[in-house]
Motif scaffolding. Sequence first.
Motif, PDB file in Angstrom:
ATOM      1  N   ASN A 228       0.799  -1.223   0.000  1.00  0.00           N
ATOM      2  CA  ASN A 228       0.000   0.000   0.000  1.00  0.00           C
ATOM      3  C   ASN A 228       0.830   1.270   0.000  1.00  0.00           C
ATOM      4  OD1 ASN A 228      -2.617  -0.963  -0.224  1.00  0.00           O
ATOM      5  ND2 ASN A 228      -2.795  -1.372   1.969  1.00  0.00           N
ATOM      6  N   SER A 229       2.147   1.146   0.166  1.00  0.00           N
ATOM      7  CA  SER A 229       3.002   2.336   0.157  1.00  0.00           C
ATOM      8  C   SER A 229       3.486   2.699  -1.242  1.00  0.00           C
ATOM      9  CB  SER A 229       4.219   2.119   1.069  1.00  0.00           C
ATOM     10  OG  SER A 229       5.068   1.102   0.551  1.00  0.00           O
ATOM     11  N   ASN A 233      -1.698   3.859  -9.644  1.00  0.00           N
ATOM     12  CA  ASN A 233      -2.772   4.822  -9.845  1.00  0.00           C
ATOM     13  C   ASN A 233      -3.493   4.553 -11.157  1.00  0.00           C
ATOM     14  OD1 ASN A 233      -4.467   7.025  -9.996  1.00  0.00           O
ATOM     15  ND2 ASN A 233      -2.908   8.533  -9.468  1.00  0.00           N
ATOM     16  N   HIS A 248      -9.318  -1.032  -6.102  1.00  0.00           N
ATOM     17  CA  HIS A 248      -8.440   0.140  -6.237  1.00  0.00           C
ATOM     18  C   HIS A 248      -8.709   1.168  -5.142  1.00  0.00           C
ATOM     19  CE1 HIS A 248      -6.256   3.513  -7.786  1.00  0.00           C
ATOM     20  NE2 HIS A 248      -7.347   4.172  -8.134  1.00  0.00           N
ATOM     21  N   THR A 249      -9.972   1.362  -4.808  1.00  0.00           N
ATOM     22  CA  THR A 249     -10.292   2.359  -3.777  1.00  0.00           C
ATOM     23  C   THR A 249      -9.746   1.966  -2.407  1.00  0.00           C
ATOM     24  OG1 THR A 249     -12.431   1.322  -3.277  1.00  0.00           O
ATOM     25  CG2 THR A 249     -12.407   3.039  -4.974  1.00  0.00           C
ATOM     26  N   LYS A 250      -9.465   0.681  -2.217  1.00  0.00           N
ATOM     27  CA  LYS A 250      -8.933   0.213  -0.937  1.00  0.00           C
ATOM     28  C   LYS A 250      -7.413   0.305  -0.856  1.00  0.00           C
ATOM     29  CE  LYS A 250     -12.751  -2.940   0.083  1.00  0.00           C
ATOM     30  NZ  LYS A 250     -13.151  -4.344   0.359  1.00  0.00           N
ATOM     31  N   GLY A 251      -6.768   0.539  -2.003  1.00  0.00           N
ATOM     32  CA  GLY A 251      -5.324   0.693  -1.966  1.00  0.00           C
ATOM     33  C   GLY A 251      -4.602  -0.200  -2.973  1.00  0.00           C
ATOM     34  N   GLN A 253      -2.312  -2.467  -2.709  1.00  0.00           N
ATOM     35  CA  GLN A 253      -2.159  -3.870  -2.368  1.00  0.00           C
ATOM     36  C   GLN A 253      -3.419  -4.665  -2.711  1.00  0.00           C
ATOM     37  OE1 GLN A 253      -1.626  -4.915   1.839  1.00  0.00           O
ATOM     38  NE2 GLN A 253       0.108  -6.185   1.211  1.00  0.00           N
ATOM     39  N   HIS A 254      -4.578  -4.086  -2.467  1.00  0.00           N
ATOM     40  CA  HIS A 254      -5.832  -4.760  -2.805  1.00  0.00           C
ATOM     41  C   HIS A 254      -5.982  -4.918  -4.317  1.00  0.00           C
ATOM     42  CE1 HIS A 254      -6.830  -3.882   1.371  1.00  0.00           C
ATOM     43  NE2 HIS A 254      -7.808  -4.752   1.261  1.00  0.00           N
ATOM     44  N   THR A 301     -10.027  -6.956   3.651  1.00  0.00           N
ATOM     45  CA  THR A 301      -9.348  -5.754   4.175  1.00  0.00           C
ATOM     46  C   THR A 301      -8.441  -6.147   5.322  1.00  0.00           C
ATOM     47  OG1 THR A 301     -11.242  -5.351   5.625  1.00  0.00           O
ATOM     48  CG2 THR A 301     -11.201  -4.228   3.494  1.00  0.00           C
TER      49      THR A 301
END
Length: 301
Positions: A228-229, A233, A248-251, A253-254, A301
Amino acid sequence: DAAVRALRGGETMLCLDHVRLATLPGNLATSVAVGGVVDTLSMQFCALKEVPATLSSFATTLRVVKMGGNSITTMPALLSLPLLSELHLNGNALTAVSNEFAMFDQLTVLNVSNNSIKVVSDVVLKRLTRLEEIDISGNPLAELPTTISSLQSLEVLDACGCGMEKLPNEITLCTSLMELKLSYQQPPLLELPANIGRLTRLCCLSVNDNSLTFLPLSLGLCDGLNDNSVIFNIDRNKFKDERLIEAHTKGPQHLYRYLNILLQAWQKKDKESGGTGSSITDAIVVAAPPSAVPMPAPPAT
């Protein structure tokens, strides 16, 4: 004069930014040589229309040249600097990365962003095999030559704000790539190479503000995106897969894990039907949109 005195104090950079000089004083190299060797020259925002011919007096020492924010259209004087490792010509008036650039075979960094470049010579990419970073963003460039595959040391490619509807498949052979930036293409980017999963070192992928309708499943092999770091995009495209958008909205990694799950599902289905389950060499496999495979639940999550 202040820049020369600073160099005599041990500095190696000669900074003449915002100084309006049509050329360099003929005795400058001699004066500087008294106290040290100039390996970096910065002449940014100097209203230059051409590279000063007297630059040749630094031919045996200059490694870095920064001439951004001028109005340079040609660069014959730079050809006398064969040792350059970094060349920054951003914000000028170049119309091509022409064959002349091929003589800079020591370059590791090339910045020609925000010019008027429409063509990149295939000869240049064949020769500049040491390149690690290229910034060609903000140019009306419609395509990259297939010889980009020669850049085996390339780690960063910034081509944001160009006009590429697609990339050559050969870019997937640049297996050292860690950052690939393709946002804001105009006309917009329509697809990514099917075998983009070959770029397993990717830890930054920016394709926002384009017209992508799906992502190649092979991105599920880019383990560097599984964090997630990192930057992954895909905002403001035309994706139809709601689960992809939700992931995508969760990050990042997801999103990575969602693509990886889809890829594994396809591989399993392919093997069950007598295939090999290949995920890299078979373009049909990795280009398959999400609707072509079973739809697992998004990562937890």
